[in-house]
Design a protein around this motif. Structure first.
Motif, PDB file in Angstrom:
ATOM      1  N   ALA A 289       0.842  -1.205   0.000  1.00  0.00           N
ATOM      2  CA  ALA A 289       0.000   0.000   0.000  1.00  0.00           C
ATOM      3  C   ALA A 289       0.874   1.250   0.000  1.00  0.00           C
ATOM      4  N   ALA A 290       0.306   2.346  -0.495  1.00  0.00           N
ATOM      5  CA  ALA A 290       1.029   3.625  -0.495  1.00  0.00           C
ATOM      6  C   ALA A 290       1.305   4.056   0.932  1.00  0.00           C
ATOM      7  N   LYS A 291       2.495   4.589   1.173  1.00  0.00           N
ATOM      8  CA  LYS A 291       2.887   5.066   2.496  1.00  0.00           C
ATOM      9  C   LYS A 291       2.696   6.582   2.533  1.00  0.00           C
ATOM     10  N   LEU A 292       1.758   7.033   3.336  1.00  0.00           N
ATOM     11  CA  LEU A 292       1.408   8.453   3.414  1.00  0.00           C
ATOM     12  C   LEU A 292       1.521   8.895   4.865  1.00  0.00           C
ATOM     13  N   ASP A 293       2.327   9.901   5.111  1.00  0.00           N
ATOM     14  CA  ASP A 293       2.477  10.373   6.488  1.00  0.00           C
ATOM     15  C   ASP A 293       2.628  11.891   6.587  1.00  0.00           C
ATOM     16  N   ASN A 294       2.318  12.586   5.480  1.00  0.00           N
ATOM     17  CA  ASN A 294       2.458  14.042   5.472  1.00  0.00           C
ATOM     18  C   ASN A 294       1.069  14.676   5.497  1.00  0.00           C
ATOM     19  N   PRO A 295       0.688  15.327   6.602  1.00  0.00           N
ATOM     20  CA  PRO A 295      -0.651  15.926   6.654  1.00  0.00           C
ATOM     21  C   PRO A 295      -0.878  16.997   5.594  1.00  0.00           C
ATOM     22  N   ASP A 296       0.201  17.619   5.105  1.00  0.00           N
ATOM     23  CA  ASP A 296       0.041  18.631   4.056  1.00  0.00           C
ATOM     24  C   ASP A 296      -0.525  18.027   2.777  1.00  0.00           C
ATOM     25  N   PHE A 297      -0.191  16.761   2.519  1.00  0.00           N
ATOM     26  CA  PHE A 297      -0.719  16.073   1.331  1.00  0.00           C
ATOM     27  C   PHE A 297      -2.239  16.098   1.343  1.00  0.00           C
ATOM     28  N   PHE A 298      -2.814  16.053   2.530  1.00  0.00           N
ATOM     29  CA  PHE A 298      -4.274  16.044   2.664  1.00  0.00           C
ATOM     30  C   PHE A 298      -4.815  17.458   2.899  1.00  0.00           C
ATOM     31  N   TYR A 299      -4.347  18.105   3.927  1.00  0.00           N
ATOM     32  CA  TYR A 299      -5.034  19.308   4.409  1.00  0.00           C
ATOM     33  C   TYR A 299      -4.605  20.594   3.723  1.00  0.00           C
ATOM     34  N   LYS A 300      -3.466  20.598   3.070  1.00  0.00           N
ATOM     35  CA  LYS A 300      -3.042  21.800   2.368  1.00  0.00           C
ATOM     36  C   LYS A 300      -3.094  21.650   0.858  1.00  0.00           C
ATOM     37  N   GLN A 301      -3.468  20.445   0.405  1.00  0.00           N
ATOM     38  CA  GLN A 301      -3.494  20.220  -1.027  1.00  0.00           C
ATOM     39  C   GLN A 301      -4.888  19.808  -1.522  1.00  0.00           C
ATOM     40  N   GLY A 302      -5.917  20.093  -0.711  1.00  0.00           N
ATOM     41  CA  GLY A 302      -7.287  19.886  -1.170  1.00  0.00           C
ATOM     42  C   GLY A 302      -7.765  18.450  -1.135  1.00  0.00           C
ATOM     43  N   ARG A 303      -7.171  17.618  -0.253  1.00  0.00           N
ATOM     44  CA  ARG A 303      -7.613  16.219  -0.129  1.00  0.00           C
ATOM     45  C   ARG A 303      -8.072  16.000   1.301  1.00  0.00           C
ATOM     46  N   ASN A 304      -9.197  16.549   1.615  1.00  0.00           N
ATOM     47  CA  ASN A 304      -9.673  16.558   2.990  1.00  0.00           C
ATOM     48  C   ASN A 304     -10.458  15.290   3.302  1.00  0.00           C
ATOM     49  N   PRO A 305      -9.968  14.426   4.210  1.00  0.00           N
ATOM     50  CA  PRO A 305     -10.747  13.238   4.609  1.00  0.00           C
ATOM     51  C   PRO A 305     -11.839  13.637   5.597  1.00  0.00           C
ATOM     52  N   ASN A 306     -12.808  14.367   5.086  1.00  0.00           N
ATOM     53  CA  ASN A 306     -13.762  15.063   5.953  1.00  0.00           C
ATOM     54  C   ASN A 306     -14.897  14.192   6.448  1.00  0.00           C
ATOM     55  N   ASP A 307     -15.023  12.994   5.945  1.00  0.00           N
ATOM     56  CA  ASP A 307     -16.118  12.135   6.382  1.00  0.00           C
ATOM     57  C   ASP A 307     -15.624  10.698   6.421  1.00  0.00           C
ATOM     58  N   MET A 308     -15.846  10.044   7.542  1.00  0.00           N
ATOM     59  CA  MET A 308     -15.315   8.699   7.721  1.00  0.00           C
ATOM     60  C   MET A 308     -16.025   7.663   6.862  1.00  0.00           C
ATOM     61  N   ARG A 309     -17.111   8.057   6.230  1.00  0.00           N
ATOM     62  CA  ARG A 309     -17.877   7.095   5.431  1.00  0.00           C
ATOM     63  C   ARG A 309     -17.265   6.821   4.069  1.00  0.00           C
ATOM     64  N   GLY A 310     -16.242   7.585   3.692  1.00  0.00           N
ATOM     65  CA  GLY A 310     -15.592   7.365   2.405  1.00  0.00           C
ATOM     66  C   GLY A 310     -16.140   8.285   1.337  1.00  0.00           C
ATOM     67  N   GLY A 311     -16.129   7.783   0.080  1.00  0.00           N
ATOM     68  CA  GLY A 311     -16.664   8.555  -1.033  1.00  0.00           C
ATOM     69  C   GLY A 311     -15.727   9.615  -1.562  1.00  0.00           C
ATOM     70  N   TYR A 312     -14.406   9.450  -1.366  1.00  0.00           N
ATOM     71  CA  TYR A 312     -13.457  10.501  -1.741  1.00  0.00           C
ATOM     72  C   TYR A 312     -13.164  10.460  -3.234  1.00  0.00           C
ATOM     73  N   TRP A 313     -13.784  11.359  -3.970  1.00  0.00           N
ATOM     74  CA  TRP A 313     -13.536  11.430  -5.410  1.00  0.00           C
ATOM     75  C   TRP A 313     -12.075  11.740  -5.713  1.00  0.00           C
ATOM     76  N   TRP A 314     -11.375  12.372  -4.751  1.00  0.00           N
ATOM     77  CA  TRP A 314     -10.012  12.846  -5.023  1.00  0.00           C
ATOM     78  C   TRP A 314      -8.975  11.733  -5.004  1.00  0.00           C
ATOM     79  N   ILE A 315      -9.380  10.501  -4.754  1.00  0.00           N
ATOM     80  CA  ILE A 315      -8.441   9.384  -4.942  1.00  0.00           C
ATOM     81  C   ILE A 315      -8.386   9.140  -6.448  1.00  0.00           C
ATOM     82  N   GLU A 316      -7.587   9.947  -7.105  1.00  0.00           N
ATOM     83  CA  GLU A 316      -7.616  10.112  -8.559  1.00  0.00           C
ATOM     84  C   GLU A 316      -6.204  10.091  -9.131  1.00  0.00           C
TER      85      GLU A 316
END
Length: 750
Positions: A202-229
């Protein structure tokens, strides 16, 4: 029809319904393409940005049926289940003239000369069977433009440079960049801790900027993230499997971040477990086939009026960042935090706009059409045209046009000039909506009738919620006047003496707010500066909550007020004031706010702001059911009975002479206001009549022709057992699905 996504499916059903022997070939085990339970992208369209812009026709039949049958809420992408697949499968099974082949991949195209397709060859997976499909007209709905490519058609892929068409969204230099593909996942709250361990690959991701400063907000625990692109650097056609694998790696890595690493989400996700991970990437872009017209970004932005308009769109110019997860930031609007008033969003907001038939007819092959994301548009224009509810409309139009071309013996290239009126009138009769065409069907007997009703609603006011006004608290959509806001009000009387609004002044001192009344062309006329106000004032608001403020305007036709049209009541910005929403949505009365550069956009999800008018406007007259428009647009276009009068209520058509009537077609209200995911499980729109009957006046008495129980569909066609000779016909509505008023947009008789 090659390809069974929403575009291909609607094209096939439309073609078959109009008498063409139709074959639908789909390479997956289910219909629906990106909307299916294999991919689970929710069908978006114009209603996401424009109130009352919901797509109708075949796509509306399907979505209304799915909501009525399905127990599952539609939160976001990833939540579609097999009920949707079966809804489509059921329609396909019940459609005469339609044959379909699932799990069948198009392998080859065989030509009869340079400009005509003779057949396509398909291979049925798991059956070791090759089938040759011979036809007169072929429609490429494969997304990737596979048929057109094999037939030798010109196509484009990538981004046009700005100098070619001067498109504001185009990059300075042309490139091979395309929007990427997404892989969705869904989780479930199981009620107790659910540990997760990601595999080594699996991809190793540990930089919060990748999510919160680059428009990939895991804002809902139910999934549905279109930005996994992901798209570039992989080719979205030839390297689709590489993209699928990379996306799978990232889905697991992102969930590992949410579950095990992110201090903001670990606790929220503690009891959530992965419920489903897709393995078919939802593709946004690949080949675009060149047709007889190439739509550019200027067409949706400027709302170009096409003589051959056959569909409409209204999604924003949504151009995802090439590379997706590999790019420095996510899709631009997301990276801005979806700031609806940013310069980018102002530039990108568009529609509703028309789509021409010429963009669906291949220029290099005489018997080939296209529907879906592969039609003749630039990369920039594809940002809005590509969404599935829009492509479904295009598909229905293409299937209809193909059937008419075959029936009339007209070449496809000539349909936009020689048969376009028949195509457009047929689409309207089939429940579709067009921006610049109304019902002019000479065979529709209802257009010659005088229409009356048992009662009609009057537009007095849009009152606030009593519990909120008593407590002084703001409602959930009662935001402060940070920007200019506007409320559309239907004018039927040609006179408006007084208008009132309900405001709260949350400061300790008196406040002034500027108010304007502006004539508008229709409910999507968002211009703030184009039309002069016919009334203007400054209202004084004393400190206090829920105050009704009166404005004596004394407008009539001599001052610019027009009967049968809308005005917009605008209040300019004053952040100390709240303009309260009404307790409910008043049909056809919508609101918007100023987003910038003299442009408004839909406010919230389309509520009605509080207002009162004197005199009351009779905005729901019975004669509107034959005015040729089946939704609020330039006016309400709706008959609505007096909500204070009990059901049943009736609408009557009367002719001066006897008529022979064999078929009655009715368009009811419902499922227009929001897009698909705004509706709950087992939903039946309260406005839609549930129980009704059709009666004819024969031998000096009313005779029942048919009775319907339990309806929830918007567009209903009734072929009578035998023709009836009558000069009076009426629709009697005995019960709705919850609304106190009976209501109808259109009645047709044939």
């Amino acid at each position: 029809m090659c390809g069974g996504g929403l575009a291909g499916f609607c094209a096939a059903v439309a073609s078959a319904r109009h008498g063409a022997k139709t074959c639908l070939v789909q390479d997956r085990p289910v219909f629906g393409g990106n909307s299916s339970s294999e991919v689970r992208v929710t069908p978006h369209g114009a209603a996401a940005f424009h109130v009352y812009a919901k797509e109708t026709g075949i796509i509306s039949e399907l979505l209304i049926e799915e909501r009525a049958r399905n127990h599952e809420p539609i939160f976001e992408n990833g939540w579609t289940n097999s009920v949707w697949d079966m809804t489509m499968y059921d329609m396909a099974q019940r459609t005469e003239n339609l044959t379909f082949y699932l799990n069948t991949t198009i392998l080859d195209v065989r030509m009869a000369g340079e400009r005509k397709i003779a057949s396509v060859v398909g291979y049925v997976a798991n059956a070791e069977t090759e089938i040759e499909f011979v036809g007169d007209v072929f429609v490429d709905c494969t997304g990737d433009g596979l048929v057109a490519d094999r037939a030798g058609c010109e196509w484009r892929m990538g981004s046009e440079g700005r100098e070619e068409f001067a498109e504001p969204h185009a990059p300075l230099l042309a490139s091979g960049d395309v929007m990427g593909s997404s892989l969705l996942f869904k989780t479930k709250d199981i009620g107790y801790p659910a540990p997760f361990t990601a595999p080594d690959w699996a991809a190793k991701l540990d930089n919060p900027d990748f999510f919160y400063k680059q428009g990939r907000n895991p804002n809902d625990m139910r999934g549905g993230y279109w930005w996994i692109e992901i798209g570039m650097p992989w080719n979205t056609v030839y390297e689709n499997e590489d993209i699928r694998h990379e996306l799978t790696r990232y889905v697991l890595g992102i969930w590992d971040w949410i579950k095990n690493r992110d201090p903001l989400t670990k606790e929220l996700a503690a009891n959530h477990a992965i419920d489903w991970i897709g393995q078919v990437p939802g593709k946004r872009e690949s080949r675009r086939i060149m047709g007889h017209y190439l739509m550019t970004e200027h067409d949706p932005q400027n709302k170009t009026v096409f003589d051959d308009e056959i569909a409409y769109g209204g999604w924003f110019l949504d151009l995802h960042t090439p590379g997706g997860l590999l790019a420095p930031t996510s899709e631009h609007a997301s990276s801005e935090g979806y700031d609806e008033t940013s310069p980018y969003m102002v530039k990108s907001y568009c529609g509703p706009y028309g789509i021409p038939l010429r963009s669906t007819i291949a220029k290099d092959v005489d018997n080939l059409m296209m529907a879906g994301r592969n039609i003749s548009v630039t990369h920039a224009a594809l940002g809005t045209v590509r969404v599935m509810a829009t492509t479904a409309l295009v598909g229905q139009a293409v299937g209809t046009a193909a059937a008419i071309a075959l029936k009339r013996g007209v070449a496809l290239a000539d349909v936009p000039t020689q048969a376009i009126q028949e195509v457009k009138q047929t689409l309207l009769r089939d429940g579709c909506f067009l921006l610049n065409t109304m019902n002019e069907d000479e065979l529709d007997l209802a257009r010659k009738a005088r229409v009356t009703a048992s009662s009609q609603a009057a537009l007095h006011s849009a009152e606030v919620r009593a519990d909120l006004s008593a407590s002084g608290e703001r409602g959930p959509q009662d935001d402060f006047l940070q920007q200019r806001k506007g409320q559309w009000i239907a004018i039927s009387e040609g006179v408006l003496n007084r208008v009132s609004v309900c405001l709260s002044n949350w400061s300790d001192v008196p406040q002034i707010v500027e108010a304007l009344i502006i004539p508008v062309d229709h409910i999507w006329d968002y211009r703030t500066e184009a039309t002069p106000a016919i009334a203007a004032t400054k209202l004084l608001i004393m400190p206090g909550k829920y105050q009704w403020i009166d404005w004596d305007v004394h407008l009539d036709e001599t001052t610019g007020l027009k009967s049968g049209s809308y005005v917009r009541l605008d209040l300019l910005a004053n952040p100390n004031l709240v303009w309260h929403c009404a307790a409910g949505i008043v049909p056809g009365q919508t609101c918007a706010y100023e987003m910038g550069e003299g442009k408004m956009r839909r406010d919230w999800n389309g509520p009605t702001r509080s207002f009162r008018v004197e005199p009351p406007q009779h905005a729901y007259r019975p004669e509107y059911v034959t005015n040729g428009v089946t939704r609020p647009y330039r006016f309400t276009n709706l008959w609505r009975s007096d909500p204070h009068e009990p059901l049943s209520q009736w609408l009557e058509l009367k002719w001066e002479e006897q008529q022979s009537i064999k078929q009655v077609e009715i368009t009811f209200p419902g499922s227009l206001l929001w897009e698909y995911r705004g509706y709950a499980p087992f939903y039946r729109d309260p406005q839609c009549p549930k129980d009704y009957r059709i009666e004819a006046y024969v031998n000096e008495e009313w005779q029942e022709l048919l009775e319907v129980k339990g309806n929830y569909q918007r567009h209903c066609r009734h072929a009578l057992a035998q023709s009836v000779q009558t000069n009076k016909l009426r629709v009697v509505i005995e019960a709705t699905n919850g609304d106190p008023s009976a209501a109808i947009y259109e009645v047709r008789c044939y």
